[in-house]
Design a protein around this motif. Structure first.
Motif, PDB file in Angstrom:
ATOM      1  N   ARG A 187       0.830  -1.193   0.000  1.00 31.26           N
ATOM      2  CA  ARG A 187       0.000   0.000   0.000  1.00 31.26           C
ATOM      3  C   ARG A 187       0.879   1.263   0.000  1.00 31.26           C
ATOM      4  N   ILE A 188       1.913   1.274   0.839  1.00 31.05           N
ATOM      5  CA  ILE A 188       2.830   2.417   0.887  1.00 31.05           C
ATOM      6  C   ILE A 188       3.493   2.612  -0.475  1.00 31.05           C
ATOM      7  N   LEU A 189       3.916   1.506  -1.082  1.00 28.81           N
ATOM      8  CA  LEU A 189       4.573   1.563  -2.393  1.00 28.81           C
ATOM      9  C   LEU A 189       3.649   2.145  -3.459  1.00 28.81           C
ATOM     10  N   LEU A 190       2.422   1.655  -3.515  1.00 27.96           N
ATOM     11  CA  LEU A 190       1.488   2.101  -4.551  1.00 27.96           C
ATOM     12  C   LEU A 190       1.040   3.539  -4.332  1.00 27.96           C
ATOM     13  N   GLU A 191       0.930   3.955  -3.083  1.00 26.70           N
ATOM     14  CA  GLU A 191       0.556   5.344  -2.818  1.00 26.70           C
ATOM     15  C   GLU A 191       1.684   6.300  -3.200  1.00 26.70           C
ATOM     16  N   ALA A 192       2.924   5.862  -3.010  1.00 28.23           N
ATOM     17  CA  ALA A 192       4.067   6.679  -3.423  1.00 28.23           C
ATOM     18  C   ALA A 192       4.186   6.693  -4.946  1.00 28.23           C
ATOM     19  N   MET A 193       3.778   5.631  -5.590  1.00 30.71           N
ATOM     20  CA  MET A 193       3.702   5.480  -7.025  1.00 30.71           C
ATOM     21  C   MET A 193       5.039   5.676  -7.766  1.00 30.71           C
ATOM     22  N   PRO A 194       6.108   4.999  -7.320  1.00 29.19           N
ATOM     23  CA  PRO A 194       7.331   5.035  -8.114  1.00 29.19           C
ATOM     24  C   PRO A 194       7.241   4.119  -9.330  1.00 29.19           C
ATOM     25  N   LEU A 195       6.197   3.285  -9.332  1.00 27.80           N
ATOM     26  CA  LEU A 195       5.957   2.394 -10.466  1.00 27.80           C
ATOM     27  C   LEU A 195       4.462   2.320 -10.744  1.00 27.80           C
ATOM     28  N   LEU A 196       4.119   1.931 -11.958  1.00 31.70           N
ATOM     29  CA  LEU A 196       2.716   1.803 -12.366  1.00 31.70           C
ATOM     30  C   LEU A 196       2.487   0.380 -12.865  1.00 31.70           C
ATOM     31  N   PRO A 197       1.888  -0.481 -12.042  1.00 28.48           N
ATOM     32  CA  PRO A 197       1.628  -1.857 -12.479  1.00 28.48           C
ATOM     33  C   PRO A 197       0.669  -1.877 -13.664  1.00 28.48           C
ATOM     34  N   ILE A 198       0.870  -2.841 -14.547  1.00 27.63           N
ATOM     35  CA  ILE A 198       0.014  -2.968 -15.729  1.00 27.63           C
ATOM     36  C   ILE A 198      -0.653  -4.337 -15.775  1.00 27.63           C
ATOM     37  N   TYR A 199       0.143  -5.388 -15.634  1.00 26.76           N
ATOM     38  CA  TYR A 199      -0.452  -6.722 -15.712  1.00 26.76           C
ATOM     39  C   TYR A 199       0.424  -7.737 -14.987  1.00 26.76           C
ATOM     40  N   THR A 200      -0.190  -8.887 -14.716  1.00 25.89           N
ATOM     41  CA  THR A 200       0.505 -10.028 -14.146  1.00 25.89           C
ATOM     42  C   THR A 200       0.720 -11.051 -15.250  1.00 25.89           C
ATOM     43  N   TYR A 201       1.936 -11.583 -15.331  1.00 24.81           N
ATOM     44  CA  TYR A 201       2.204 -12.626 -16.321  1.00 24.81           C
ATOM     45  C   TYR A 201       1.342 -13.856 -16.067  1.00 24.81           C
ATOM     46  N   LYS A 202       1.047 -14.563 -17.144  1.00 25.15           N
ATOM     47  CA  LYS A 202       0.252 -15.778 -17.055  1.00 25.15           C
ATOM     48  C   LYS A 202       0.817 -16.766 -18.073  1.00 25.15           C
ATOM     49  N   ASN A 203       1.019 -18.007 -17.653  1.00 23.24           N
ATOM     50  CA  ASN A 203       1.581 -19.017 -18.548  1.00 23.24           C
ATOM     51  C   ASN A 203       0.507 -19.934 -19.094  1.00 23.24           C
TER      52      ASN A 203
END
Length: 215
Positions: free
Chosen positions: A159-175
């Motif tokens: 939560r701390i990481l996402l609120e600081a937003m040094p990165l923007l997640p897009i998707y999770t890999y799936k095999n």
């Protein structure tokens, strides 16, 4: 197709016993408001920035999609450019970029993803530094042997990481796997590990029936 799951979380979707914090979402109206508040109404006066990616067609497709979305919703023009892998790694290590894509894979423990982003993390290419985050990862999680409490602390760290937003997640890999229908005993798992010891072939499976070619 079907090899990715859209996600606004850094820790992958489907992590066992883990609760993902809900922080980020798609809200163009709020994004435009914040852009104007920052002094760039309708994108006017926004500095020139570039999004770089390592050479691969699906990475290029994602970069183009982001470029188009930012133009459509925020009226921002960003440059996209690719680099070969070794050059790209040097660029990231030197933090010589505006925006860069990166992926990460691991096993079924959220620490594989979150531990690496402490301030002194050797693979923290973001320059992310947060004292509370570091305390959770380096001290508080290690001080408890309770698995549920550890997972709750990891959720708070994300939560701390996402609120600081040094990165923007897009998707999770799936095999995806193509398996012969006679194969038995291979349970799926998040790490995509195949334990051949437990795999058996069913000799009575219809898949073994020979169908002569009509040609």
């Amino acid at each position: 197709a079907g090899t990715a799951i859209p996600s606004a979380n850094y820790v992958p979707v489907g992590m066992p016993d883990y609760t993902h914090p809900q922080v980020l979402g798609f809200d163009p109206q709020e994004a435009r408001r914040l852009l104007a508040k920052a002094g760039y109404p309708n994108g006017e006066g926004f500095p020139d920035i570039s999004l770089i990616y390592n050479t691969m067609e699906n990475h290029r497709s994602v970069a183009v999609a982001i470029q188009q979305m930012w133009k459509t919703h925020l009226n921002l023009d960003i440059e996209i450019a690719n680099q070969e892998w070794m050059v790209y790694l040097d660029t990231l290590e030197n933090r010589d970029y505006d925006i860069a894509r990166m992926g990460w894979t691991g096993d079924i423990y959220p620490g594989i993803f979150l531990d690496r982003l402490v301030t002194t993390g050797t693979s923290n290419r973001l320059g992310f530094a947060n004292a509370e985050y570091d305390d959770i990862i380096l001290n508080r999680i290690r001080a408890t042997g309770d698995a549920d409490e550890q997972m709750a602390l990891y959720t708070e760290a994300e939560r701390i990481l996402l609120e600081a937003m040094p990165l923007l997640p897009i998707y999770t890999y799936k095999n995806k796997f193509l398996a012969q229908p006679s194969m038995k005993g291979m349970p799926s798992n998040l790490a995509s590990m195949i334990n051949w010891k437990y795999i058996k072939l069913d000799p009575d499976a219809p898949a073994w029936e020979w169908a002569p070619s009509a040609l």
